[in-house]
Design a protein around this motif. Structure first.
Motif, short mmCIF file in Angstrom:
data_model
loop_
_atom_site.label_atom_id
_atom_site.label_comp_id
_atom_site.label_asym_id
_atom_site.label_seq_id
_atom_site.Cartn_x
_atom_site.Cartn_y
_atom_site.Cartn_z
N VAL A 298 0.83 -1.44 -0.32
CA VAL A 298 -0.30 0.32 -0.26
C VAL A 298 0.54 1.54 0.30
CG1 VAL A 298 -1.86 1.32 1.05
CG2 VAL A 298 -1.66 -1.46 1.01
N LEU A 299 1.17 2.25 -1.15
CA LEU A 299 1.93 3.13 -1.62
C LEU A 299 1.29 4.26 -1.17
CD1 LEU A 299 3.29 1.95 -4.94
CD2 LEU A 299 4.21 0.95 -2.45
N HIS A 300 2.30 5.30 -0.17
CA HIS A 300 1.70 6.47 -0.08
C HIS A 300 2.39 7.44 -0.31
CE1 HIS A 300 -2.01 4.70 1.68
NE2 HIS A 300 -1.55 4.63 2.70
N ASP A 301 2.02 8.82 -0.30
CA ASP A 301 3.03 10.07 -0.58
C ASP A 301 2.48 11.43 0.30
OD1 ASP A 301 1.47 10.65 -2.38
OD2 ASP A 301 3.25 11.21 -3.64
N ILE A 340 -1.43 16.30 0.28
CA ILE A 340 -2.84 15.12 -0.15
C ILE A 340 -1.86 13.78 -0.79
CG2 ILE A 340 -2.32 16.16 -3.14
CD1 ILE A 340 -5.58 15.20 -2.98
N CYS A 341 -2.45 12.83 -0.29
CA CYS A 341 -1.83 11.56 -1.56
C CYS A 341 -1.87 10.92 -2.45
CB CYS A 341 -1.84 10.25 -0.46
SG CYS A 341 -2.02 8.45 -0.93
N SER A 342 -1.09 11.45 -3.28
CA SER A 342 -0.93 11.52 -4.39
C SER A 342 -2.25 9.65 -5.34
CB SER A 342 0.21 10.92 -5.71
OG SER A 342 0.72 10.30 -5.68
N ILE A 343 -1.68 8.81 -4.15
CA ILE A 343 -2.21 7.48 -4.50
C ILE A 343 -3.96 7.56 -4.41
CG2 ILE A 343 -2.04 5.28 -4.31
CD1 ILE A 343 0.64 6.59 -5.29
N HIS A 344 -3.88 8.02 -3.59
CA HIS A 344 -5.45 7.98 -2.52
C HIS A 344 -5.91 9.63 -2.08
CE1 HIS A 344 -3.19 4.31 -1.34
NE2 HIS A 344 -3.86 3.83 -1.88
N PRO A 345 -5.85 10.08 -3.53
CA PRO A 345 -6.70 11.30 -4.01
C PRO A 345 -8.35 11.66 -2.85
CG PRO A 345 -6.69 11.38 -5.95
CD PRO A 345 -6.06 9.79 -5.16
N GLY A 348 -10.08 11.38 3.14
CA GLY A 348 -8.82 11.10 4.18
C GLY A 348 -7.58 10.74 4.29
N MET A 349 -7.44 11.20 3.09
CA MET A 349 -5.90 11.50 2.87
C MET A 349 -5.46 13.15 1.93
SD MET A 349 -4.36 7.82 1.52
CE MET A 349 -2.85 8.17 2.97
N THR A 350 -6.45 13.45 2.36
CA THR A 350 -6.52 14.87 1.38
C THR A 350 -6.57 16.27 3.14
OG1 THR A 350 -7.20 14.51 -0.20
CG2 THR A 350 -7.18 17.16 0.10
CU LIG Z 1 -2.11 7.22 0.07
#
Ligand SMILES: [Cu+2]
Length: 356
Positions: A298-301, A340-345, A348-350
């Motif tokens: 599960v990738l995030h940034d 923001i997470c570019s993988i999961h915009p 919850g990730m913004t």
């Molecule tokens: Cu993510």
């Protein structure tokens, strides 16, 4: 004549061409009605059957001699529950899938045990004299049984699983395989010694039959379970300390850390940031120590984008689940941004980033 025919057709079309959409929508209701009607019929039939066909006078069926008839079994019902659970799990996913699978496996094991019991029972009434071979015919050497192939299969399975998923499973696979092959070699050497001995004595004996490797199997299975637990991150529970300064972590620039309010920490878990609000001084570099506590894969940034959530302002590399990194950001002109997470915009990730 033609006109008359046309008028008849027009009239008929009102009756013959129905609204198919509405009819199709009625199909489930029609099916339900049929099912209810069937149930009603069945209940009525039972209600009218009278007491003689009901419980008190029920006979226990007796199988004719020489015919084996196993008794009633709950196993098919359990299996049906298991299959339902599995299918339900396939629909909703997640834990439900595992619960369904567990129920099904337990039900099948139960069924298997019942079948084995039944088989044992049936073989015990065998009256024919059992033919017991004392051994192979003279001159034929038949090596004894060996559990090494079974252990080898376990090791290869674990090894291949490790090649796909990576991590400790691979190491465990190698360990089991090496253990198996060394044991196999020891067996082969002992067998060879017996053949050398047979040259002298003229009699080839088997090496002692191995006992069931209960301990070895337990150790192998325990190793595999531990490897899977560690690889999936279920055990040990990851704390922020254990992942501090992970492989991808870069040192915090000393200049940035000196300014107060410019070093932040964000943890991502279950595809959500634990912080959704940051405020930094304008035109001042800052850092975010980012920990990804999701499972590997599960990738995030943490990218910075303009208030519209789409225009990238500063881009960072993604990190894998279980890793930790310290991102450095350049100073920003005051204004409203998002991180923001570019993988999961997703919401919850913004988070909102206020620069002032
Ligand atoms: Cu993510």
């Amino acid at each position: 004549m033609q006109e008359l025919w046309q008028s008849i057709l027009d009239l008929l079309s009102k009756v013959v061409t129905p609204d198919w959409g509405e009819l199709i929508a009625l199909i489930p209701i029609a099916l339900l009605a049929i099912v209810l009607f069937f149930f009603a019929l069945t209940i009525r039939a039972y209600a009218g059957a009278g007491p003689t066909r009901r419980a008190p006078a029920r006979l226990t069926p007796i199988a004719p001699p020489d015919l084996h008839m196993p008794g009633g079994s709950y196993a098919p019902i359990f299996a049906a529950v298991g299959v339902s659970g599995l299918l339900w799990g396939l629909v909703v996913g997640g834990t439900a899938l595992w619960i369904g699978l567990t129920i099904l496996v337990l039900a099948l094991l139960y069924w298997g045990r019942e079948a084995i019991r039944d088989y044992d029972h049936a073989t015990h009434v065998e009256t024919l004299p059992a033919v017991i071979h004392a051994g192979p015919p003279p001159g034929v050497h038949m090596p004894g049984p060996s559990f090494r192939p079974l252990l080898g299969a376990l090791g290869v399975t674990s090894l291949l699983g490790g090649l796909v998923a990576g991590g400790w499973l691979l190491a465990v696979g190698v360990i089991i395989l090496v253990m198996t092959l060394v044991g196999w070699l020891v067996d082969a050497k002992a067998e060879y010694a017996k053949t050398v001995e047979a040259d002298r004595t003229g009699h080839l004996e088997n090496i002692p039959a191995p006992v069931w490797p209960r301990r070895l199997l337990q150790v192998a299975v325990a190793l595999i379970v531990v490897a899977v637990l560690v690889d999936t991150g279920i055990f040990p529970p990851r704390s922020s300390d254990s992942t501090a300064g992970g492989a991808t972590g870069s040192p915090v620039p000393s200049g940035a850390a000196a300014t107060p309010g410019t070093a932040f920490e964000i943890t991502a878990k279950a595809i959500a940031f634990d912080t959704l609000d940051l405020t930094v001084p304008a035109n001042t570099p800052f850092t975010i120590k980012f920990t990804n506590e999701d499972p590997p894969g599960v990738l995030h940034d943490v990218d910075i984008r303009a208030g519209d959530k789409t225009s990238v302002v500063q881009d960072q590399d993604v990190i894998n689940g279980g890793d930790s990194v310290t991102y450095s950001y350049q100073g920003l002109p005051s204004g409203s941004y998002v991180f923001i997470c570019s993988i999961h915009p997703i919401p919850g990730m913004t988070g909102t980033l206020t620069v002032k």
